[in-house]
Design an enzyme around this catalytic site. Structure first.
Site, PDB file in Angstrom:
ATOM      1  N   LYS A 133       1.045  -1.424   0.205  1.00 39.92           N
ATOM      2  CA  LYS A 133      -0.155   0.126  -0.058  1.00 39.92           C
ATOM      3  C   LYS A 133       0.774   1.083  -0.047  1.00 39.92           C
ATOM      4  CE  LYS A 133       0.536   2.048   3.303  1.00 39.92           C
ATOM      5  NZ  LYS A 133       1.899   2.599   3.961  1.00 39.92           N
ATOM      6  N   TYR A 217      -4.201   4.020   6.241  1.00 40.32           N
ATOM      7  CA  TYR A 217      -4.600   2.932   7.344  1.00 40.32           C
ATOM      8  C   TYR A 217      -6.006   3.495   8.126  1.00 40.32           C
ATOM      9  CZ  TYR A 217       0.032   0.617   7.383  1.00 40.32           C
ATOM     10  OH  TYR A 217       1.051  -0.016   7.056  1.00 40.32           O
TER      11      TYR A 217
HETATM   12  P1  NAD Z   1      12.279   2.141   2.143  1.00 38.32           P
HETATM   13  O1  NAD Z   1      13.006   3.392   1.525  1.00 38.32           O
HETATM   14  O2  NAD Z   1      13.015   1.526   3.084  1.00 38.32           O
HETATM   15  O3  NAD Z   1      12.750   1.020   0.660  1.00 38.32           O
HETATM   16  C1  NAD Z   1      12.220   1.333  -0.685  1.00 38.32           C
HETATM   17  C2  NAD Z   1      13.181   0.526  -1.570  1.00 38.32           C
HETATM   18  O4  NAD Z   1      13.192   0.773  -2.953  1.00 38.32           O
HETATM   19  C3  NAD Z   1      14.703   0.463  -1.052  1.00 38.32           C
HETATM   20  O5  NAD Z   1      15.121  -0.904  -1.639  1.00 38.32           O
HETATM   21  C4  NAD Z   1      15.209   1.263  -2.338  1.00 38.32           C
HETATM   22  O6  NAD Z   1      16.429   1.230  -2.830  1.00 38.32           O
HETATM   23  C5  NAD Z   1      14.279   0.991  -3.494  1.00 38.32           C
HETATM   24  N1  NAD Z   1      14.162   1.970  -4.685  1.00 38.32           N
HETATM   25  C6  NAD Z   1      14.123   2.084  -5.947  1.00 38.32           C
HETATM   26  N2  NAD Z   1      14.222   3.094  -6.432  1.00 38.32           N
HETATM   27  C7  NAD Z   1      14.116   4.144  -5.467  1.00 38.32           C
HETATM   28  C8  NAD Z   1      14.165   5.460  -5.840  1.00 38.32           C
HETATM   29  N3  NAD Z   1      14.064   6.096  -6.777  1.00 38.32           N
HETATM   30  N4  NAD Z   1      14.093   6.062  -4.481  1.00 38.32           N
HETATM   31  C9  NAD Z   1      14.197   5.440  -3.336  1.00 38.32           C
HETATM   32  N5  NAD Z   1      14.129   4.168  -3.288  1.00 38.32           N
HETATM   33  C10 NAD Z   1      14.095   3.156  -4.095  1.00 38.32           C
HETATM   34  O7  NAD Z   1      10.782   2.029   2.147  1.00 38.32           O
HETATM   35  P2  NAD Z   1       9.946   1.212   2.618  1.00 38.32           P
HETATM   36  O8  NAD Z   1       9.390   1.847   4.265  1.00 38.32           O
HETATM   37  O9  NAD Z   1      10.272  -0.411   2.791  1.00 38.32           O
HETATM   38  O10 NAD Z   1       8.566   1.305   1.881  1.00 38.32           O
HETATM   39  C11 NAD Z   1       8.366   0.629   0.803  1.00 38.32           C
HETATM   40  C12 NAD Z   1       6.695   0.463   0.293  1.00 38.32           C
HETATM   41  O11 NAD Z   1       6.120  -0.303   1.339  1.00 38.32           O
HETATM   42  C13 NAD Z   1       6.180   1.893   0.413  1.00 38.32           C
HETATM   43  O12 NAD Z   1       5.306   1.820  -0.626  1.00 38.32           O
HETATM   44  C14 NAD Z   1       5.352   1.772   1.637  1.00 38.32           C
HETATM   45  O13 NAD Z   1       4.192   2.688   1.770  1.00 38.32           O
HETATM   46  C15 NAD Z   1       5.024   0.707   1.975  1.00 38.32           C
HETATM   47  N6  NAD Z   1       5.107   0.311   3.572  1.00 38.32           N
HETATM   48  C16 NAD Z   1       4.138  -0.634   3.849  1.00 38.32           C
HETATM   49  C17 NAD Z   1       4.206  -0.997   5.216  1.00 38.32           C
HETATM   50  C18 NAD Z   1       3.140  -2.004   5.808  1.00 38.32           C
HETATM   51  O14 NAD Z   1       2.999  -1.990   7.134  1.00 38.32           O
HETATM   52  N7  NAD Z   1       2.358  -2.519   4.939  1.00 38.32           N
HETATM   53  C19 NAD Z   1       5.253  -0.347   6.046  1.00 38.32           C
HETATM   54  C20 NAD Z   1       6.149   0.370   5.538  1.00 38.32           C
HETATM   55  C21 NAD Z   1       5.949   0.704   4.031  1.00 38.32           C
END
Ligand code: NAD
Length: 368
Positions: A133, A217
């Site tokens: 999401k 959420y």
């Molecule tokens: P994060 O920044 O920790 O990870 C993002 C990943 O994308 C990294 O591995 C990064 O290298 C990669 N990436 C590729 N291209 C990129 C760019 N141009 N800029 C930045 N990163 C890039 O993020 P996250 O917290 O893991 O979030 C990722 C997704 O998961 C989001 O859509 C977020 O909303 C979702 N999320 C969901 C939950 C949940 O509980 N369901 C919790 C956190 C995040």
């Protein structure tokens, strides 16, 4: 023996069922002989910290491929999960996953604006998709994702982990059973003070501010708690801290929703304030109330309720992170093997995106 077209389709359906049966039986006995194979797209906090450990603990799943822009990081994860080197992909050669028979589905955990592109590319490669999401950063993208998966005959599930969580399911059950009478009003909030430098503050990558990230959420909860789709939506957005973090996205959003039954919901979300680490909701009914606080963290959710005709409810979350992720991984495997639709399909993400678009428009910001 001459087969009619009808015989032939029956036979094909039976063959497909026969192929799925050993997996379904194995799943029921808790010993999946053939594993459901996952390709992980994006190695960030949610995938490495929660989903991948969840797959490891699941009954059905196994991580068999990784997609990352950072080869060194990917190799470390590959060593941890026994992923063979040829199954590490970059964003450039991503489409080659089509040739990899050891990938059943991909888990997309990239910045929000990349969800649509990688879902559509995965569908074209014949892979099922579990997408984080928010589903995408526009209504049009959500529709394109649904269409691509439909066309490719692959499942599309949106990772709404709370809809697989026992404490949230208990709250829904209490409401549906009439334990608190007719629901009248709901309040919900979720947010955290965000650090500078996050992609979440970049409009192009995030699509918007806290609403897209954590406000969703509360929005999703109001929809599954009521079982209704919001009618009228009125909203405001604001930025209080002019310290550079909010040059591209808003700091706070507040909105009210009127559901068809007349239930009123009032929600806020923030990237500036602390909502106690996990957000909350409160549901007020004619015979009692339900409260969950914290409501949306990875673990430690806590439900309390005062119901009309029974004892009060006090239900701490019975298990620990990554249990929500284990359930999501097993759910998609079950849906693929049993050929049924996920509980949270693309349409669920589309409905939230439509509502978020209305919230932004009502707040005077550009809709999605
Ligand atoms: P994060 O920044 O920790 O990870 C993002 C990943 O994308 C990294 O591995 C990064 O290298 C990669 N990436 C590729 N291209 C990129 C760019 N141009 N800029 C930045 N990163 C890039 O993020 P996250 O917290 O893991 O979030 C990722 C997704 O998961 C989001 O859509 C977020 O909303 C979702 N999320 C969901 C939950 C949940 O509980 N369901 C919790 C956190 C995040």
């Amino acid at each position: 023996m001459k087969l009619t077209r009808r015989d032939f389709s029956r036979l094909s359906a039976m063959t497909a069922l026969a192929a799925a049966l050993p997996k379904m039986e194995a799943l029921e006995s808790g010993l999946a002989a053939q594993k459901f194979c996952w390709g992980i797209v994006g190695l960030g906090r949610i995938s490495m910290g929660h989903f991948m450990p969840g797959v490891e603990l699941s009954k059905t799943g196994k991580i068999t491929a990784l997609v990352s822009g950072h080869r060194e990081k990917a190799e470390k994860q590959a060593a941890q999960y026994n992923v063979p080197s040829p199954s590490i992909y970059s964003y450039e050669n991503f489409d080659e996953i089509r040739q990899n028979q050891e990938i059943d589905a991909v888990y997309i955990a990239l910045p929000n604006s990349m969800h649509a592109e990688y879902t559509i590319r995965a569908a074209k490669a014949g892979k099922h998709v579990l997408c984080e999401k928010p589903m995408a950063t526009s209504v049009a993208e959500c529709k394109a994702m649904i269409e691509a998966c439909r066309k490719a005959k692959v499942k599309l599930m949106i990772a709404y982990r709370c809809q697989y969580n026992p404490v949230h399911l208990k709250a829904i059950e209490l409401i549906r059973s009439g334990a608190i009478g007719q629901v009248q009003t709901i309040e919900s909030g979720f947010g955290f003070p965000i650090q500078a430098g996050e992609w979440r503050l970049n409009k192009k990558l995030a699509g918007g501010g806290p609403l897209m990230d954590v406000g969703i959420y509360s929005l999703n909860a109001c929809r599954y708690l009521t079982g209704e789709e919001p009618g009228e939506i009125k909203a405001n957005a604001s930025t209080i801290d002019h310290d550079g973090r909010f040059d591209q996205v808003e700091e706070n959003d507040g909105w009210t929703m009127k559901f068809p039954s007349g239930i009123l919901a009032s929600c806020t979300t923030t990237y500036g304030g602390d909502t106690g680490g996990g957000g909350f909701f409160k549901v007020h009914g004619s015979k009692g109330w339900i409260a969950m606080e914290p409501a949306f963290p990875y673990q430690g959710k806590h439900l309390t309720a005062h119901v009309g005709d029974g004892p009060d409810v006090d239900m701490p979350e019975p298990d620990h992170d990554p249990a929500d992720f284990v359930r999501q991984a097993d759910h998609l495997a079950e849906c693929v093997w049993g050929n049924h639709e996920p509980k949270t399909p693309g349409e669920e993400g589309l409905r939230d995106t439509e509502a978020m678009s209305q919230i932004y428009s009502s707040a005077g910001l550009k809709g999605l």
